[in-house]
Motif scaffolding. Structure first.
Motif, PDB file in Angstrom:
ATOM      1  N   PHE A 234       0.988  -1.315  -0.051  1.00 16.18           N
ATOM      2  CA  PHE A 234       0.093  -0.468   0.114  1.00 16.18           C
ATOM      3  C   PHE A 234       1.142   1.059  -0.056  1.00 16.18           C
ATOM      4  O   PHE A 234       1.119   1.869  -1.064  1.00 16.18           O
ATOM      5  CB  PHE A 234      -0.820  -0.144   1.301  1.00 16.18           C
ATOM      6  N   ILE A 235       1.913   1.276   1.045  1.00 20.60           N
ATOM      7  CA  ILE A 235       2.433   2.584   0.674  1.00 20.60           C
ATOM      8  C   ILE A 235       3.507   2.508  -0.302  1.00 20.60           C
ATOM      9  O   ILE A 235       3.513   3.948  -0.917  1.00 20.60           O
ATOM     10  CB  ILE A 235       3.916   2.026   2.487  1.00 20.60           C
ATOM     11  N   VAL A 236       4.398   1.155  -1.148  1.00 18.30           N
ATOM     12  CA  VAL A 236       4.965   1.939  -2.417  1.00 18.30           C
ATOM     13  C   VAL A 236       3.921   2.374  -3.805  1.00 18.30           C
ATOM     14  O   VAL A 236       4.257   3.106  -3.832  1.00 18.30           O
ATOM     15  CB  VAL A 236       5.036   0.342  -3.015  1.00 18.30           C
ATOM     16  N   VAL A 237       2.309   1.491  -3.779  1.00 20.80           N
ATOM     17  CA  VAL A 237       1.519   2.495  -4.337  1.00 20.80           C
ATOM     18  C   VAL A 237       1.199   3.710  -4.365  1.00 20.80           C
ATOM     19  O   VAL A 237       0.836   4.659  -4.816  1.00 20.80           O
ATOM     20  CB  VAL A 237       0.046   1.685  -4.197  1.00 20.80           C
ATOM     21  N   CYS A 238       1.108   4.193  -2.674  1.00 14.42           N
ATOM     22  CA  CYS A 238       1.096   5.094  -2.767  1.00 14.42           C
ATOM     23  C   CYS A 238       1.905   6.566  -2.982  1.00 14.42           C
ATOM     24  O   CYS A 238       1.567   7.592  -3.688  1.00 14.42           O
ATOM     25  CB  CYS A 238       0.493   5.693  -1.517  1.00 14.42           C
ATOM     26  N   GLY A 239       3.143   5.573  -2.617  1.00 18.32           N
ATOM     27  CA  GLY A 239       4.359   6.489  -3.021  1.00 18.32           C
ATOM     28  C   GLY A 239       4.446   6.957  -5.089  1.00 18.32           C
ATOM     29  O   GLY A 239       4.585   7.604  -5.458  1.00 18.32           O
ATOM     30  N   LEU A 240       4.193   5.872  -5.616  1.00 18.85           N
ATOM     31  CA  LEU A 240       3.935   5.660  -7.111  1.00 18.85           C
ATOM     32  C   LEU A 240       2.651   6.999  -7.557  1.00 18.85           C
ATOM     33  O   LEU A 240       2.838   7.197  -8.705  1.00 18.85           O
ATOM     34  CB  LEU A 240       3.608   4.605  -7.701  1.00 18.85           C
ATOM     35  N   LEU A 241       1.319   7.191  -6.898  1.00 20.67           N
ATOM     36  CA  LEU A 241       0.605   7.203  -7.131  1.00 20.67           C
ATOM     37  C   LEU A 241       0.396   8.890  -7.378  1.00 20.67           C
ATOM     38  O   LEU A 241       0.452   9.640  -7.927  1.00 20.67           O
ATOM     39  CB  LEU A 241      -1.054   6.832  -6.900  1.00 20.67           C
ATOM     40  N   PHE A 242       0.652   9.240  -6.185  1.00 22.36           N
ATOM     41  CA  PHE A 242       1.520  10.578  -4.751  1.00 22.36           C
ATOM     42  C   PHE A 242       2.684  11.104  -5.670  1.00 22.36           C
ATOM     43  O   PHE A 242       3.748  10.570  -4.421  1.00 22.36           O
ATOM     44  CB  PHE A 242       0.558  10.682  -4.352  1.00 22.36           C
ATOM     45  N   ARG A 243       3.023  12.145  -6.281  1.00 24.43           N
ATOM     46  CA  ARG A 243       4.073  12.506  -6.542  1.00 24.43           C
ATOM     47  C   ARG A 243       4.526  13.246  -4.936  1.00 24.43           C
ATOM     48  O   ARG A 243       3.909  14.008  -4.263  1.00 24.43           O
ATOM     49  CB  ARG A 243       4.272  13.524  -7.142  1.00 24.43           C
ATOM     50  N   GLN A 244       5.501  13.392  -4.206  1.00 25.09           N
ATOM     51  CA  GLN A 244       6.354  13.227  -3.281  1.00 25.09           C
ATOM     52  C   GLN A 244       7.637  14.724  -3.772  1.00 25.09           C
ATOM     53  O   GLN A 244       8.464  14.559  -3.683  1.00 25.09           O
ATOM     54  CB  GLN A 244       6.258  12.961  -2.851  1.00 25.09           C
ATOM     55  N   ARG A 245       7.160  15.803  -3.233  1.00 22.43           N
ATOM     56  CA  ARG A 245       8.230  17.049  -3.675  1.00 22.43           C
ATOM     57  C   ARG A 245       8.622  17.074  -1.788  1.00 22.43           C
ATOM     58  O   ARG A 245       8.108  17.295  -0.449  1.00 22.43           O
ATOM     59  CB  ARG A 245       7.900  18.068  -4.424  1.00 22.43           C
ATOM     60  N   ALA A 246      10.007  17.691  -2.197  1.00 23.35           N
ATOM     61  CA  ALA A 246      10.784  18.330  -1.002  1.00 23.35           C
ATOM     62  C   ALA A 246       9.904  19.510  -0.386  1.00 23.35           C
ATOM     63  O   ALA A 246       9.905  20.380  -1.103  1.00 23.35           O
ATOM     64  CB  ALA A 246      12.315  18.243  -0.960  1.00 23.35           C
ATOM     65  N   ALA A 247      10.016  20.200   0.725  1.00 25.41           N
ATOM     66  CA  ALA A 247       9.266  20.919   1.523  1.00 25.41           C
ATOM     67  C   ALA A 247      10.613  22.080   1.277  1.00 25.41           C
ATOM     68  O   ALA A 247      11.975  22.016   1.591  1.00 25.41           O
ATOM     69  CB  ALA A 247       9.602  20.960   2.809  1.00 25.41           C
ATOM     70  N   ARG A 248      10.163  23.229   1.029  1.00 20.90           N
ATOM     71  CA  ARG A 248      10.616  24.434   1.052  1.00 20.90           C
ATOM     72  C   ARG A 248      11.683  24.990   2.576  1.00 20.90           C
ATOM     73  O   ARG A 248      10.324  24.756   3.447  1.00 20.90           O
ATOM     74  CB  ARG A 248      10.485  25.573   0.181  1.00 20.90           C
ATOM     75  N   VAL A 249      12.763  25.502   2.271  1.00 18.54           N
ATOM     76  CA  VAL A 249      13.204  25.853   3.563  1.00 18.54           C
ATOM     77  C   VAL A 249      12.794  27.617   4.033  1.00 18.54           C
ATOM     78  O   VAL A 249      11.825  28.263   3.225  1.00 18.54           O
ATOM     79  CB  VAL A 249      14.744  26.000   3.475  1.00 18.54           C
ATOM     80  N   ALA A 250      12.439  27.445   4.884  1.00 21.44           N
ATOM     81  CA  ALA A 250      11.662  28.426   5.633  1.00 21.44           C
ATOM     82  C   ALA A 250      12.670  29.404   5.929  1.00 21.44           C
ATOM     83  O   ALA A 250      13.773  29.393   6.766  1.00 21.44           O
ATOM     84  CB  ALA A 250      11.203  28.261   7.394  1.00 21.44           C
ATOM     85  N   HIS A 251      12.415  30.572   5.396  1.00 19.20           N
ATOM     86  CA  HIS A 251      13.611  31.578   5.053  1.00 19.20           C
ATOM     87  C   HIS A 251      13.507  32.609   6.502  1.00 19.20           C
ATOM     88  O   HIS A 251      11.869  33.091   6.856  1.00 19.20           O
ATOM     89  CB  HIS A 251      13.993  32.472   4.397  1.00 19.20           C
TER      90      HIS A 251
END
Length: 251
Positions: A234-251
């Protein structure tokens, strides 16, 4: 290009997919930890040593990575939740500390980790994790939160007598309150994040126990191996279906 690279953290954006995968990962940590310690009869101590070794290797790889890698990140999360499962069980059951005592000790360790992190780095927000030192604090704090979640989930389901479904409703309800606070109050987003992150672990713990514990004890008596494989898929499928991006650094 170099400026854009340093404007990103190595943790994912906090999206709905993140929380879905997080709950599944914590549930996998419970079934996977129980599979090694109970089904394979390795015991809590040996299982903790094995998972701790995996945790250390995963954290080192995560810190040394030059960018956010979803697969590596979630492997590290799963490593923290499996070692948290067996470590909490070892402290609560083998050492005889008990669920309430174990929860109190782990809660104190978690608070201490956050305090030291805040004093050293000035913030415990995930949007400020842009250095190896901050990452080290992040993963230590997560490990304590995952271990606390196991003890807290077991205490609520067993000692407090709510059972697995009752405990799941309690933790699910608390998470719903956090969601409402996020949308309708000005409560610190950092406080809400860590509150939600901590609460997903006992939710996953009681759901995992509900899946694999005997029917006589209120569970579904599913195979720990089968439940773990299904959750991993289930985790693998979610990882494939939903693109995950890195969070931006707060300045």
């Amino acid at each position: 290009m170099e400026q854009a690279k340093h404007a990103l953290t190595k943790v994912p954006e906090l999206t709905l997919a993140f929380w879905i995968i997080k709950i599944a990962a914590t549930t996998l940590g419970e079934t996977g930890g129980d599979a090694l310690s109970m089904s394979m009869n390795l015991g809590y101590l040996m299982s903790t040593i094995i998972f701790a070794a995996v945790f250390v290797v995963a954290v080192i790889a995560q810190i040394r990575a030059d960018r956010f890698q979803p697969a590596l990140y979630w492997i590290t999360i799963i490593a923290t939740t499996t070692v948290g499962t067996t470590l909490a069980d070892f402290a609560d059951r083998s050492l005889g500390i008990g669920y309430a005592g174990g929860s109190a000790i782990l809660f104190a360790l978690l608070l201490a980790s956050l305090v030291v992190w805040h004093r050293a780095m000035g913030s415990v927000s995930v949007a400020t994790i842009a250095s190896p030192k901050a990452e080290a604090f992040y993963w230590v704090t997560i490990m304590f939160s995952q271990t606390l979640g196991t003890a807290l989930g077991d205490w609520t389901a067993d000692s407090a007598g709510f059972g697995y479904t009752g405990a799941a409703m309690i933790f699910g309800g608390l998470l719903l309150l956090i969601v409402l606070a996020y949308y309708f109050t000005e409560v610190s987003r950092t406080v809400l994040f860590w509150s939600a992150f901590i609460l997903t672990r006992p939710l996953g713990a009681v759901v995992g126990d509900f899946l694999d514990k005997p029917i006589a004890n209120g569970g579904l008596a599913m195979s720990r191996y089968g439940a773990s494989i299904a959750l991993a898929m289930f985790i693998v499928v979610c990882g494939l279906l939903f693109r995950q991006r890195a969070a931006r650094v707060a300045h």
